[in-house]
Design a protein around this motif. Structure first.
Motif, mmCIF file in Angstrom:
data_model
loop_
_atom_site.group_PDB
_atom_site.id
_atom_site.type_symbol
_atom_site.label_atom_id
_atom_site.label_comp_id
_atom_site.label_asym_id
_atom_site.label_seq_id
_atom_site.Cartn_x
_atom_site.Cartn_y
_atom_site.Cartn_z
ATOM 1 N N GLY A 78 -5.811 15.936 -46.114
ATOM 2 C CA GLY A 78 -5.025 15.926 -44.891
ATOM 3 C C GLY A 78 -4.075 14.748 -44.833
ATOM 4 N N LEU A 79 -4.548 13.573 -45.241
ATOM 5 C CA LEU A 79 -3.696 12.392 -45.227
ATOM 6 C C LEU A 79 -2.539 12.511 -46.209
ATOM 7 N N THR A 80 -2.789 13.174 -47.334
ATOM 8 C CA THR A 80 -1.713 13.359 -48.316
ATOM 9 C C THR A 80 -0.567 14.157 -47.709
ATOM 10 N N ALA A 81 -0.893 15.240 -47.014
ATOM 11 C CA ALA A 81 0.148 16.065 -46.389
ATOM 12 C C ALA A 81 0.882 15.286 -45.308
ATOM 13 N N ILE A 82 0.146 14.499 -44.548
ATOM 14 C CA ILE A 82 0.756 13.710 -43.476
ATOM 15 C C ILE A 82 1.679 12.648 -44.061
ATOM 16 N N ARG A 83 1.231 11.980 -45.128
ATOM 17 C CA ARG A 83 2.040 10.921 -45.738
ATOM 18 C C ARG A 83 3.321 11.479 -46.358
ATOM 19 N N MET A 84 3.255 12.693 -46.851
ATOM 20 C CA MET A 84 4.464 13.293 -47.414
ATOM 21 C C MET A 84 5.544 13.426 -46.335
ATOM 22 N N VAL A 85 5.127 13.865 -45.153
ATOM 23 C CA VAL A 85 6.095 14.007 -44.061
ATOM 24 C C VAL A 85 6.563 12.636 -43.598
ATOM 25 N N GLU A 86 5.648 11.678 -43.525
ATOM 26 C CA GLU A 86 6.026 10.323 -43.115
ATOM 27 C C GLU A 86 7.030 9.718 -44.090
ATOM 28 N N ASP A 87 6.828 9.971 -45.381
ATOM 29 C CA ASP A 87 7.765 9.457 -46.380
ATOM 30 C C ASP A 87 9.148 10.076 -46.209
ATOM 31 N N SER A 88 9.177 11.364 -45.914
ATOM 32 C CA SER A 88 10.477 12.015 -45.715
ATOM 33 C C SER A 88 11.170 11.475 -44.472
ATOM 34 N N LEU A 89 10.387 11.121 -43.456
ATOM 35 C CA LEU A 89 10.964 10.534 -42.253
ATOM 36 C C LEU A 89 11.524 9.148 -42.540
ATOM 37 N N ALA A 90 10.813 8.385 -43.365
ATOM 38 C CA ALA A 90 11.302 7.056 -43.723
ATOM 39 C C ALA A 90 12.632 7.148 -44.450
ATOM 40 N N GLN A 91 12.792 8.170 -45.280
ATOM 41 C CA GLN A 91 14.047 8.354 -46.009
ATOM 42 C C GLN A 91 15.159 8.822 -45.078
ATOM 43 N N ALA A 92 14.777 9.560 -44.034
ATOM 44 C CA ALA A 92 15.782 10.058 -43.087
ATOM 45 C C ALA A 92 16.366 8.926 -42.244
ATOM 46 N N ALA A 93 15.613 7.806 -42.155
ATOM 47 C CA ALA A 93 16.053 6.624 -41.406
ATOM 48 C C ALA A 93 16.377 6.998 -39.960
ATOM 49 N N THR A 94 17.634 6.966 -39.596
ATOM 50 C CA THR A 94 18.011 7.246 -38.193
ATOM 51 C C THR A 94 18.735 8.580 -38.043
ATOM 52 N N ASP A 95 18.578 9.461 -39.005
ATOM 53 C CA ASP A 95 19.224 10.768 -38.943
ATOM 54 C C ASP A 95 18.388 11.693 -38.063
ATOM 55 N N SER A 96 18.771 11.830 -36.785
ATOM 56 C CA SER A 96 17.969 12.601 -35.837
ATOM 57 C C SER A 96 17.887 14.069 -36.214
ATOM 58 N N VAL A 97 18.903 14.579 -36.916
ATOM 59 C CA VAL A 97 18.882 15.984 -37.330
ATOM 60 C C VAL A 97 17.699 16.243 -38.246
ATOM 61 N N TRP A 110 -1.232 17.140 -37.186
ATOM 62 C CA TRP A 110 -2.287 16.472 -36.430
ATOM 63 C C TRP A 110 -3.035 17.457 -35.537
ATOM 64 N N ALA A 111 -2.323 18.404 -34.955
ATOM 65 C CA ALA A 111 -2.992 19.418 -34.132
ATOM 66 C C ALA A 111 -3.943 20.249 -34.985
ATOM 67 N N GLY A 112 -3.528 20.535 -36.223
ATOM 68 C CA GLY A 112 -4.393 21.294 -37.120
ATOM 69 C C GLY A 112 -5.671 20.558 -37.454
ATOM 70 N N HIS A 113 -5.643 19.244 -37.361
ATOM 71 C CA HIS A 113 -6.842 18.424 -37.594
ATOM 72 C C HIS A 113 -7.532 18.059 -36.280
ATOM 73 N N HIS A 114 -7.155 18.729 -35.209
ATOM 74 C CA HIS A 114 -7.765 18.541 -33.886
ATOM 75 C C HIS A 114 -7.628 17.110 -33.383
ATOM 76 N N GLN A 115 -6.498 16.490 -33.696
ATOM 77 C CA GLN A 115 -6.214 15.140 -33.196
ATOM 78 C C GLN A 115 -5.101 15.245 -32.155
ATOM 79 N N GLY A 116 -5.519 15.586 -30.936
ATOM 80 C CA GLY A 116 -4.562 15.896 -29.887
ATOM 81 C C GLY A 116 -3.651 14.746 -29.515
ATOM 82 N N SER A 117 -4.196 13.536 -29.412
ATOM 83 C CA SER A 117 -3.365 12.406 -29.000
ATOM 84 C C SER A 117 -2.268 12.133 -30.016
ATOM 85 N N ALA A 118 -2.620 12.167 -31.299
ATOM 86 C CA ALA A 118 -1.615 11.951 -32.340
ATOM 87 C C ALA A 118 -0.585 13.075 -32.327
#
Length: 294
Positions: A78-97, A110-118
């Motif tokens: 689960g963390l691997t999948a999450i980190r992949m998205v986080e890495d892509s966000l880091a590369q996107a920097a401030t590109d809101s699109v 996070w919802a799929g892992h039943h972590q509602g707050s996250a």
């Protein structure tokens, strides 16, 4: 704050289920929440700012601790999948699109892992980035559901969720001022952070402008029941029924207000109206059992 008998809680819960089973938001809270002490009563049953659940004021958890706690609950896959998205966000920097879809993907993960707050955190980030009142309202209601449903969470986590709900509704109101946004914000104060007076003042402002605002009247009526202001509660629910004669929620709590006032005849008659409007055998059986306690 005076609580209603337990059987009325059960019956109200069944009524709420019949009313809101198809709606993905928390049903309006009934009037039977226990109080942590003797409240200072204000207009329409309002109390002063309170800690969640009464007692010592609760400090909200930090966002960092919320996300760290969520990370500790998912496995390596689960963390691997999450980190992949986080890495892509880091590369996107401030590109809101690119960032907004990334936040949406993280919310789903996070919802799929039943972590509602996250999940809610990233829903709110997406909504805020897109400046979408609709998505901000959805995120706010999502957080309020967590406050209502996550009894196992610590008070500090529930307060964090409540504060996030308030922030979402405030942003939605700033982008698209509307009474519906104000009702949501009032609900977040009353049911979430315990800042009841702030919520009540918002609701009173709404009914001063629009005396027939049903959502605001319902909440004010239930608050009046909580503080045993029976006549005020009856007046609020009668205002609703003038516009919506078959409003199940207004009828049910009108009956409770008559019962609290000691007018058992009107209470019974109104409960019979509720049975006819709801037209559900299970509800009618539970209500009949409740009526036997009169």
């Amino acid at each position: 704050m005076r609580s209603l008998p337990f059987i009325s809680i059960v019956t109200a819960a069944l009524l709420a289920g019949l009313l809101y089973a198809a709606v993905p938001t928390t049903p309006p809270a009934g009037p039977a929440a226990a109080s942590g002490g003797a409240p200072h009563q204000g207009a329409d049953g309002a109390t002063g700012p309170m800690a969640m659940g009464g007692g010592t004021p609760v400090a909200a958890a930090s966002t960092a601790s919320i996300l760290e706690q969520a990370r500790q609950t998912v496995g390596d896959h689960g963390l691997t999948a999450i980190r992949m998205v986080e890495d892509s966000l880091a590369q996107a920097a401030t590109d809101s699109v690119q960032m907004a879809p990334g936040f949406a993907r993280l919310a789903r993960l996070w919802a799929g892992h039943h972590q509602g707050s996250a999940a809610g955190y990233y829903l709110a980030l997406e909504a805020g980035l897109e400046k979408s009142p609709k998505k901000l309202t959805f995120a706010g209601r999502f957080f309020l559901n967590l406050v209502a449903d996550a009894a196992a969470d610590s008070p500090s986590v529930r307060m964090w969720n409540a504060r996030q709900a308030v922030a979402c509704f405030q942003q939605a109101q700033a982008l698209a001022p509307a009474d519906s946004n104000q009702v949501d914000l009032a609900t977040a104060y009353i049911e979430g952070t315990g800042e009841t007076m702030q919520g009540v003042q918002l609701l009173l402002g709404i009914v001063r402008k629009d005396s027939g605002n049903v959502p605001a009247l319902l909440i004010l009526g239930k608050l009046a029941i909580q503080s045993a202001q029976w006549d005020k509660a009856i007046g609020r629910f009668e205002q609703v029924l003038q516009q919506e004669p078959q409003n199940r929620e207004a009828l049910y709590f009108l009956a409770e207000a008559y019962k609290g006032k000691g007018d058992r005849t009107q209470a019974r008659a109104t409960f019979e109206r509720v049975k006819k409007v709801v037209n559900n055998p299970a509800f009618s059986r539970d209500l009949d059992e409740y009526l036997k306690t009169f």
